[in-house]
Enzyme design. Structure first.
Site, PDB file in Angstrom:
ATOM      1  N   HIS A 269       0.818  -1.213   0.000  1.00  0.00           N
ATOM      2  CA  HIS A 269       0.000   0.000   0.000  1.00  0.00           C
ATOM      3  C   HIS A 269       0.853   1.266   0.000  1.00  0.00           C
ATOM      4  CE1 HIS A 269       0.832   0.891   4.287  1.00  0.00           C
ATOM      5  NE2 HIS A 269       0.847  -0.420   4.420  1.00  0.00           N
ATOM      6  N   ASP A 270       0.403   2.239  -0.764  1.00  0.00           N
ATOM      7  CA  ASP A 270       0.952   3.595  -0.764  1.00  0.00           C
ATOM      8  C   ASP A 270       2.382   3.695  -1.288  1.00  0.00           C
ATOM      9  OD1 ASP A 270      -1.340   5.009   0.638  1.00  0.00           O
ATOM     10  OD2 ASP A 270      -0.820   3.532   2.166  1.00  0.00           O
TER      11      ASP A 270
ATOM     12  N   GLY B 119       5.047  -1.131   2.896  1.00  0.00           N
ATOM     13  CA  GLY B 119       4.219   0.037   2.669  1.00  0.00           C
ATOM     14  C   GLY B 119       4.998   1.340   2.577  1.00  0.00           C
TER      15      GLY B 119
END
Length: 266
Positions: free
Chosen positions: A118-119, A136
């Site tokens: 994520h991200d 992440g």
């Protein structure tokens, strides 16, 4: 060609000349650009926008929920540029409330069993070899090569034209133009071959070498070395990029051959 044996959500937008093979699943709010190929068994989960000419291989899972306990179902996204190749069984997650989206640029090759969490933000022309794993909010700049089996700690930053050798564990930021290896992650030289292939001149490469001699092969702490670089090298794009990267490092940069280089950039 779009196979009747695939499942495509009514909200999905499919571009021109897209091939979708049997047993593909394309979920809600997915956009697939022209001339893309989605191979059998692949899944584009949700809230994913893909540009033109992408190729998603068998059983890749793209745009899945983030693997983060703080994620509570908020609307987050994955953006993928043009002409990327996502190989078998790779997984690329959407963002979280932290940054709202995961981003992959253009012309990237993400090989089998890789993970982009994520991200993360990936630039252009990046290669991730088999089983490389990004935690992440990792940032990877253009033309970086992450070799097989590399593990990258969350929030780490990897600079332009870097190559990280296979099996390394990355828990520090990696400044541009270098080769990194081992654990603890260590500077092992300038990425000379990669830079030559990308059109850097001998003069430019020598300047990069000289800058990193001060940073990694002196008894100065990193902040002192950067002050020396600032005063001894004329301003230019390469010199400025190295200085800015190191000064803006939150995690601190990898170590060199001098123990003083373990100190975080101030």
């Amino acid at each position: 060609m779009i196979s009747e044996l695939s499942i495509i959500h009514p909200t999905a937008k499919i571009g021109k000349n897209v091939t979708i093979e049997p047993f593909v699943t394309i979920g809600e709010n997915v956009e697939i650009g022209d001339d893309s190929i989605i191979m059998s068994g692949a899944k584009i989960v949700k809230n994913t926008k893909m540009g033109k000419g992408n190729k998603v291989f068998n059983l890749a899972v793209v745009g899945g929920d983030p693997q983060d306990l703080k994620f509570v179902g908020e609307e987050t996204y994955l953006e993928i540029g043009d002409n990327n190749m996502l190989r078998e069984f790779c997984t690329i997650n959407r963002g979280t409330a932290s940054r709202q989206k995961t981003v992959i640029g253009n012309n990237c090759l993400i090989m089998a069993y890789c993970h982009v969490a994520h991200d993360c933000v990936l630039g252009n022309n990046i290669i991730m070899s088999n089983t490389a794993q990004l935690a992440g909010e990792v940032e990877v700049d253009d033309f970086a090569i992450i070799s097989g089996g590399v593990l990258v700690h969350q929030f780490s930053k990897i600079g332009k034209h870097v190559i990280i050798q296979g099996g390394a564990l990355v828990n520090k930021d990696i400044p541009p133009y270098i080769v990194a290896a081992r654990f603890p992650i260590t500077y092992t030289g300038v990425n000379i071959i990669g830079l030559q292939r990308r059109g850097f001149t001998e003069e430019q490469i020598n300047e990069i070498k000289n800058i990193y001699r001060l940073v990694f092969h002196s008894d100065m702490i990193v902040s002192e070395a950067i002050e020396r670089v600032s005063s001894e090298f004329a301003p230019n794009a390469i010199r400025n990029e190295i200085i800015d990267f190191i000064k803006n490092s939150d995690r601190g940069i990898l170590k060199g051959t001098s123990t003083s280089c373990r100190e975080k950039a101030e």
